[in-house]
Design an enzyme around this catalytic site. Structure first.
Site, PDB file in Angstrom:
ATOM      1  N   GLU A 100      -2.961   2.541   4.148  1.00 57.33           N
ATOM      2  CA  GLU A 100      -3.550   4.020   4.667  1.00 57.33           C
ATOM      3  C   GLU A 100      -3.873   4.082   6.104  1.00 57.33           C
ATOM      4  O   GLU A 100      -4.473   2.976   6.716  1.00 57.33           O
ATOM      5  CB  GLU A 100      -5.033   3.906   3.872  1.00 57.33           C
ATOM      6  CG  GLU A 100      -5.442   5.233   4.179  1.00 57.33           C
ATOM      7  CD  GLU A 100      -6.728   5.481   2.904  1.00 57.33           C
ATOM      8  OE1 GLU A 100      -6.495   6.164   1.764  1.00 57.33           O
ATOM      9  OE2 GLU A 100      -7.634   4.745   3.329  1.00 57.33           O
ATOM     10  N   TYR A 111       6.064   2.695  10.413  1.00 57.93           N
ATOM     11  CA  TYR A 111       6.018   2.764   8.956  1.00 57.93           C
ATOM     12  C   TYR A 111       7.032   3.519   8.035  1.00 57.93           C
ATOM     13  O   TYR A 111       7.610   3.039   7.372  1.00 57.93           O
ATOM     14  CB  TYR A 111       4.693   3.159   8.365  1.00 57.93           C
ATOM     15  CG  TYR A 111       3.618   2.255   8.799  1.00 57.93           C
ATOM     16  CD1 TYR A 111       3.650   0.797   9.044  1.00 57.93           C
ATOM     17  CD2 TYR A 111       2.461   2.767   9.381  1.00 57.93           C
ATOM     18  CE1 TYR A 111       2.628  -0.058   9.540  1.00 57.93           C
ATOM     19  CE2 TYR A 111       1.333   1.942   9.913  1.00 57.93           C
ATOM     20  CZ  TYR A 111       1.573   0.780   9.731  1.00 57.93           C
ATOM     21  OH  TYR A 111       0.482  -0.374  10.453  1.00 57.93           O
TER      22      TYR A 111
END
Length: 152
Positions: free
Chosen positions: A108, A119
């Protein structure tokens, strides 16, 4: 001699913009590491585990759950960015998490965090959003995005 916690905190002190208040303090890291399901990795600027007395260029901190591994923190010192250290940390996490039975990696992050490129290039996909989840030191509320990487 520099211990691993000192290495983590040295990277932490340079890698996170204080405007967002994302860096953990030493006590938070120590407390996380007390649990047997929390793991960390360190890499030096040359991409290997730092030798005794050698500083770290980056680290990751993760927590194992049932068939999942949550990436709690990943940081690379600003002067060492662009050398593949972040990707190498993610690859090591992927391999080691799989060996611990994980089928999925989760993370997160603050919406708008530049690390999103790292990512998504690695293969993480957004799976949810939390409105006004984070609060900056100045009181501003920021949205969070949850990402997943399917390893099955």
């Amino acid at each position: 001699m520099i211990d691993d916690l000192d290495r983590i905190m040295a990277v932490m002190g340079t890698a996170f913009d204080p405007v967002y208040g994302e860096a953990w303090n030493r006590r938070q890291v120590e407390d996380a590491l007390k649990f047997g399901n929390t793991h960390y990795y360190l890499l030096c600027a040359q991409g290997h585990t730092p030798a005794d007395g050698e500083s770290a260029a980056g680290f990751s901190l993760s927590r194992t759950g049932f068939e999942e591994e949550e990436l709690l923190l990943l940081a690379v010192s600003p002067e060492d960015r662009g050398r593949g250290i972040g990707r190498a940390l993610l690859e090591r996490l992927r391999i080691d998490a799989a060996s611990r039975g994980a089928r999925r990696l989760l993370l997160e992050m603050r919406k708008g965090n530049p690390a999103e490129t790292l990512y998504t290039n690695f293969g993480f996909v957004p799976i949810g959003e939390r409105r006004e989840y984070y609060r900056t030191p100045s009181g501003q509320r920021l949205d969070a995005i949850t990402f997943a990487y399917d390893m099955s």
